[in-house]
Design a protein around this motif. Structure first.
Motif, PDB file in Angstrom:
ATOM      1  N   GLU A  86       0.398  -1.270   0.098  1.00 63.89           N
ATOM      2  CA  GLU A  86      -0.402  -0.111   0.166  1.00 63.89           C
ATOM      3  C   GLU A  86       1.049   1.466   0.130  1.00 63.89           C
ATOM      4  O   GLU A  86       2.057   1.179   1.137  1.00 63.89           O
ATOM      5  CB  GLU A  86      -0.914   0.025   1.459  1.00 63.89           C
ATOM      6  CG  GLU A  86      -2.228  -1.000   1.237  1.00 63.89           C
ATOM      7  CD  GLU A  86      -2.576   0.572   0.859  1.00 63.89           C
ATOM      8  OE1 GLU A  86      -3.261   1.156  -0.453  1.00 63.89           O
ATOM      9  OE2 GLU A  86      -3.924   0.879   1.446  1.00 63.89           O
ATOM     10  N   LYS A  87      -0.010   2.097  -0.428  1.00 65.07           N
ATOM     11  CA  LYS A  87       0.887   3.632  -0.726  1.00 65.07           C
ATOM     12  C   LYS A  87       0.898   4.290   1.613  1.00 65.07           C
ATOM     13  O   LYS A  87      -0.230   4.653   1.492  1.00 65.07           O
ATOM     14  CB  LYS A  87       0.455   4.512  -1.502  1.00 65.07           C
ATOM     15  CG  LYS A  87       1.480   5.624  -1.584  1.00 65.07           C
ATOM     16  CD  LYS A  87       0.154   6.238  -2.837  1.00 65.07           C
ATOM     17  CE  LYS A  87       1.256   8.186  -3.244  1.00 65.07           C
ATOM     18  NZ  LYS A  87       0.392   8.642  -3.681  1.00 65.07           N
ATOM     19  N   MET A  88       2.128   3.962   1.457  1.00 65.62           N
ATOM     20  CA  MET A  88       1.702   4.719   3.251  1.00 65.62           C
ATOM     21  C   MET A  88       2.378   6.447   3.704  1.00 65.62           C
ATOM     22  O   MET A  88       3.098   6.260   2.808  1.00 65.62           O
ATOM     23  CB  MET A  88       2.242   3.728   4.596  1.00 65.62           C
ATOM     24  CG  MET A  88       1.492   2.367   4.162  1.00 65.62           C
ATOM     25  SD  MET A  88       1.819   1.043   5.447  1.00 65.62           S
ATOM     26  CE  MET A  88       3.464   0.001   4.986  1.00 65.62           C
ATOM     27  N   GLN A  89       1.889   7.135   4.505  1.00 70.82           N
ATOM     28  CA  GLN A  89       1.771   7.733   4.513  1.00 70.82           C
ATOM     29  C   GLN A  89       2.976   7.669   5.816  1.00 70.82           C
ATOM     30  O   GLN A  89       2.401   8.085   7.089  1.00 70.82           O
ATOM     31  CB  GLN A  89       1.496   8.911   5.688  1.00 70.82           C
ATOM     32  CG  GLN A  89       0.151   9.418   3.922  1.00 70.82           C
ATOM     33  CD  GLN A  89      -0.649  10.565   4.317  1.00 70.82           C
ATOM     34  OE1 GLN A  89      -0.439  11.331   4.888  1.00 70.82           O
ATOM     35  NE2 GLN A  89      -1.836  10.363   4.165  1.00 70.82           N
ATOM     36  N   THR A  90       4.251   7.161   6.618  1.00 73.64           N
ATOM     37  CA  THR A  90       4.467   6.581   7.109  1.00 73.64           C
ATOM     38  C   THR A  90       5.878   7.617   7.313  1.00 73.64           C
ATOM     39  O   THR A  90       7.193   7.155   8.584  1.00 73.64           O
ATOM     40  CB  THR A  90       5.224   5.614   7.278  1.00 73.64           C
ATOM     41  OG1 THR A  90       6.122   5.383   5.825  1.00 73.64           O
ATOM     42  CG2 THR A  90       4.057   4.099   7.017  1.00 73.64           C
ATOM     43  N   GLU A  91       5.899   8.959   7.702  1.00 71.64           N
ATOM     44  CA  GLU A  91       7.065   9.666   7.989  1.00 71.64           C
ATOM     45  C   GLU A  91       7.485  10.315   9.493  1.00 71.64           C
ATOM     46  O   GLU A  91       5.906   9.980   9.722  1.00 71.64           O
ATOM     47  CB  GLU A  91       7.137  10.925   6.967  1.00 71.64           C
ATOM     48  CG  GLU A  91       5.692  11.700   6.813  1.00 71.64           C
ATOM     49  CD  GLU A  91       5.243  13.458   6.697  1.00 71.64           C
ATOM     50  OE1 GLU A  91       4.565  13.467   6.226  1.00 71.64           O
ATOM     51  OE2 GLU A  91       6.422  14.062   5.998  1.00 71.64           O
ATOM     52  N   LEU A  92       8.420  10.265   9.944  1.00 70.27           N
ATOM     53  CA  LEU A  92       8.821   9.246  10.883  1.00 70.27           C
ATOM     54  C   LEU A  92       7.765   9.359  11.710  1.00 70.27           C
ATOM     55  O   LEU A  92       7.743   9.318  13.301  1.00 70.27           O
ATOM     56  CB  LEU A  92       7.639  11.355  11.488  1.00 70.27           C
ATOM     57  CG  LEU A  92       8.834  12.247  11.342  1.00 70.27           C
ATOM     58  CD1 LEU A  92       7.962  13.871  11.836  1.00 70.27           C
ATOM     59  CD2 LEU A  92      10.146  12.614  11.405  1.00 70.27           C
ATOM     60  N   MET A  93       7.477   7.496  11.005  1.00 70.38           N
ATOM     61  CA  MET A  93       7.566   6.707  12.035  1.00 70.38           C
ATOM     62  C   MET A  93       8.639   5.824  12.155  1.00 70.38           C
ATOM     63  O   MET A  93       9.434   5.709  11.457  1.00 70.38           O
ATOM     64  CB  MET A  93       5.997   6.287  11.514  1.00 70.38           C
ATOM     65  CG  MET A  93       4.763   6.927  11.592  1.00 70.38           C
ATOM     66  SD  MET A  93       3.043   6.019  11.075  1.00 70.38           S
ATOM     67  CE  MET A  93       2.672   4.478  12.010  1.00 70.38           C
ATOM     68  N   THR A  94       8.895   5.120  13.497  1.00 72.81           N
ATOM     69  CA  THR A  94      10.126   4.722  13.363  1.00 72.81           C
ATOM     70  C   THR A  94       9.254   2.276  12.971  1.00 72.81           C
ATOM     71  O   THR A  94       7.799   3.081  13.004  1.00 72.81           O
ATOM     72  CB  THR A  94      10.589   3.969  15.133  1.00 72.81           C
ATOM     73  OG1 THR A  94       8.742   3.588  15.365  1.00 72.81           O
ATOM     74  CG2 THR A  94      11.072   5.341  15.433  1.00 72.81           C
ATOM     75  N   GLU A  96       9.069   0.169  15.243  1.00 71.77           N
ATOM     76  CA  GLU A  96       8.004   0.335  16.171  1.00 71.77           C
ATOM     77  C   GLU A  96       6.312   1.068  15.758  1.00 71.77           C
ATOM     78  O   GLU A  96       5.494   0.666  16.185  1.00 71.77           O
ATOM     79  CB  GLU A  96       8.755   0.437  17.334  1.00 71.77           C
ATOM     80  CG  GLU A  96       7.991   0.126  18.498  1.00 71.77           C
ATOM     81  CD  GLU A  96       8.878   0.712  20.434  1.00 71.77           C
ATOM     82  OE1 GLU A  96       9.587   1.421  20.129  1.00 71.77           O
ATOM     83  OE2 GLU A  96       8.955  -0.489  21.183  1.00 71.77           O
ATOM     84  N   ASP A  97       6.868   1.981  15.334  1.00 67.91           N
ATOM     85  CA  ASP A  97       5.386   3.150  15.944  1.00 67.91           C
ATOM     86  C   ASP A  97       4.614   2.083  14.555  1.00 67.91           C
ATOM     87  O   ASP A  97       3.438   2.353  14.850  1.00 67.91           O
ATOM     88  CB  ASP A  97       5.632   4.221  15.323  1.00 67.91           C
ATOM     89  CG  ASP A  97       6.287   4.593  16.085  1.00 67.91           C
ATOM     90  OD1 ASP A  97       6.655   4.975  17.474  1.00 67.91           O
ATOM     91  OD2 ASP A  97       6.543   5.954  15.109  1.00 67.91           O
ATOM     92  N   THR A 101       1.212   0.159  15.139  1.00 69.55           N
ATOM     93  CA  THR A 101      -0.524   0.829  14.650  1.00 69.55           C
ATOM     94  C   THR A 101      -1.481  -0.662  14.594  1.00 69.55           C
ATOM     95  O   THR A 101      -2.574  -0.887  14.435  1.00 69.55           O
ATOM     96  CB  THR A 101      -0.632   0.720  12.943  1.00 69.55           C
ATOM     97  OG1 THR A 101      -0.028   0.138  12.370  1.00 69.55           O
ATOM     98  CG2 THR A 101       0.353   2.510  13.297  1.00 69.55           C
TER      99      THR A 101
END
Lengths: 262, 346
Positions: A86-94, A96-97, A101
């Motif tokens: 999927e096209k995900m918006q994961t900026e600034l997510m480690t 672990e983050d 989810t």
């Protein structure tokens, strides 16, 4: 016989147009089923339909005797997790983050993680061997690591069934094997039922308990790998002529030798 | 690690809160009419001092600063919602033509009602609430077009291009309307259509608070589904999010927020696009629960700062607010785009 996971007279397709009809799947708990078939045969459509992402055009999916169409979003999310591209918006997510989810269906109104949630996230990461990259930015990890993180995310969701669409397609051979061996280990430890699609027939043969072949409007074949891979079934499934098939084997052999540096 | 991130986030909140407070005070204290500090304190606390400065402070500067606070927050939040919704870092109410749609509707209403008033000789007051409603409908109209286009074009930059085109069409219609307006109206419309916080009254501030504060609360309450939405539709649905409901909420809330801004201050560029990125960099988190209030504060800081410059740089002449926001906001957008390019190459 009553199966743990079962579809009855399932019809799947897009926008009201049926693509594959009369799909009858029956899986016991802890079995791995793999979908194989040429591109455009409806593998993703079937997986999305099973996971409640697409409206069923007919029939029903049963999980532990319960119709998934009658479950609430939350109830289904606690039983079934997915790994899709999927096209995900994961900026600034480690990493672990991202895994955290997976706890979404269990957390409260604002989604704040409890101690137990954190422990389960840690455990899931341990299981798929990504604890080491826990604090790394998700956008910066390799493809192999990313897929394993997504698998950990699915595990953190504490599902009984995991549905995956070509989970190893973009991985090199070592990471493909690594991913699948993690999957097998999980099945042992957690009794997970896995439904996925694979392009790699050789791998499908090794890891699957059941194989479902899709081509055109109906299911071409369904059964244990020994049965499916007998004779020239696969050749027919992919529409390969004898010559073509032979040619491919030669090509594969050649590539193999090149790969080994001969 | 987690502690470090939380400390950074807390620090960001403190900075933003201090920024809002400091800029608010500066906005009240500085203006084209110099009022000594001692008098300001007196006028604010006991309403003492001479009548002019009390009136300047209470009727002009305070409501204006309050409007900057509320509308700045609303703009930034609207941009944040649009960026999340379209999964597009350069989305915002201005570039997607939503502000222009609202502007067009408000211009139509203003001109139509004023003409009608002149013709019929009856006194009609266009209330703030009515203006917001018109702006909201205009915003929804543009939003509808953008949504239609987003189905046809999947590419991020094409979506922005279609938004800009919609913006041009709406601006053209607005110009057309203005051409047929009488002279007095033009002056009114012209100032407003360039974007400005001037002439805010307490009544205006009340209405914008009634609109923007509940909208902010609603956005905040959506922070959990928003965090799931960021992982894409499939994962969001798999986590049990009601996507249809969430989408409707996002579209409505972002339109309401930007409509509220346009109805009172006209279209303001770049706050909506730039602030969420700046706030994210500052706080080191993208988690909606923490981002949403920080975004609101960030927008307030941006607008209060820009308004201060707009009023004081060339005083007594006022610059339009967009002149200032563009100078500070546009480089941020360029920076975002170059950062993304780098990220992809790596």
């Amino acid at each position: 016989m009553e199966y743990y996971f079962q579809t009855r007279q399932l019809i799947v397709g897009y926008q009201g147009k049926p693509l594959v009809k009369h799909i009858e799947i029956g899986l016991s708990k802890g079995e791995i089923m793999t979908l194989v078939g040429p591109n455009g045969a409806g593998k993703s459509t079937l997986l999305k339909s099973i996971a409640g992402q697409l409206r069923l055009l007919g029939g029903a999916v049963f999980l532990d005797g319960k119709n998934t169409g009658q479950m609430s979003g939350r109830e289904l999310s606690q039983k079934m997790a997915v790994v899709f591209t999927e096209k995900m918006q994961t900026e600034l997510m480690t990493c672990e983050d991202v895994v955290a989810t997976g706890r979404y269906p269990y957390t409260g109104y604002f989604g704040i993680l409890s101690k137990k949630d954190r422990a389960l996230v840690g455990e899931a990461m341990e299981l798929v061997h990504v604890s080491g990259i826990r604090h790394q930015d998700f956008t910066e990890v390799s493809d192999g690591q990313r897929q394993r993180v997504m698998l950990a995310r699915a595990i953190a969701q504490e599902p009984e069934v995991i549905v995956m669409d070509e989970p190893v397609s973009f991985l090199d051979i070592r990471h493909k094997l690594e991913f699948l061996s993690v999957l097998l280990a999980l099945r042992e430890k957690k009794g997970l039922t896995v439904i996925m699609s694979l392009h790699e027939l050789e791998l499908a043969k090794i890891v699957s308990d059941k194989i479902l072949c899709l081509k055109g409007e109906y299911v071409e074949g369904y059964g244990p790998p020994e049965e499916i891979f007998r004779g020239d079934f696969i050749k027919r499934l992919f529409g390969l002529s004898e010559e073509n098939f032979q040619g491919n084997e030669k090509l594969l052999g050649y590539l193999g030798r090149v790969g080994r540096g001969e | 690690m987690r502690d470090k991130r939380e400390h950074r986030c807390l620090l960001a909140y403190i900075l933003l809160a201090l920024g809002v407070l400091g800029l608010f005070i500066l906005n009240v204290c500085i203006g084209s009419v110099g009022i000594p500090l001692s008098e300001i304190a007196g006028a604010l606390t006991g309403r003492e001092g001479d009548g002019t400065s009390v009136r300047i402070l209470w009727d002009i500067r305070l409501p204006r600063a309050a409007a900057g606070f509320l509308l700045g927050g609303a703009l930034s939040l609207s941009g944040y919602l649009l960026q999340t919704f379209f999964n597009n870092p350069i989305a915002g109410p201005f570039v997607l033509g939503i502000s222009s749609g609202a502007k067009m509707a408000v211009a139509l209403v203003m001109v139509f009602f004023m003409r009608w008033q002149i013709l019929s000789g009856r006194e009609v007051r266009v209330t703030s609430a009515f203006m917001i409603l018109a702006a909201f409908l205009g915003a929804m109209l543009s939003m509808g077009f953008v949504l239609l286009m987003s189905r046809k074009v999947s590419h991020m930059s094409m979506l922005v291009v279609s938004g800009v085109m919609i913006g041009y069409i709406c601006s053209a219609v607005t110009e057309l309307v203005v051409t047929f307006a009488s002279d007095a109206q033009i002056v009114n419309l012209h100032n407003w259509s360039r974007g400005s916080f001037s002439g805010m009254t307490w009544e205006n501030v009340q209405v914008m608070a009634v609109v923007s504060v509940p909208a902010f609360a609603a956005v905040f309450l959506l922070s959990k589904p928003l965090s799931a939405y960021r992982l894409g539709e499939i994962y969001a649905r798999n986590m049990g999010v009601n996507l249809k409901f969430l989408r409707v909420c996002l579209v409505m809330l972002s339109s309401i927020l930007s409509a509220c801004v346009v109805a009172f201050a006209g279209p303001i560029s770049f706050v909506g696009i730039a602030t969420p990125h700046l706030v994210r960099k500052l706080s080191g988190t993208a988690q909606p629960l923490k981002m949403i209030p920080a975004c609101f504060l960030g927008g307030s800081v941006f607008c209060l700062f820009s308004d201060l410059l707009a009023r004081t740089l060339l005083a007594p002449t006022e610059l339009s607010i967009s002149t200032v926001t563009a100078i500070f906001g546009a480089p941020v957008v360029l920076w975002i785009m170059s950062e993304r390019r780098k990220g992809r190459a790596a």
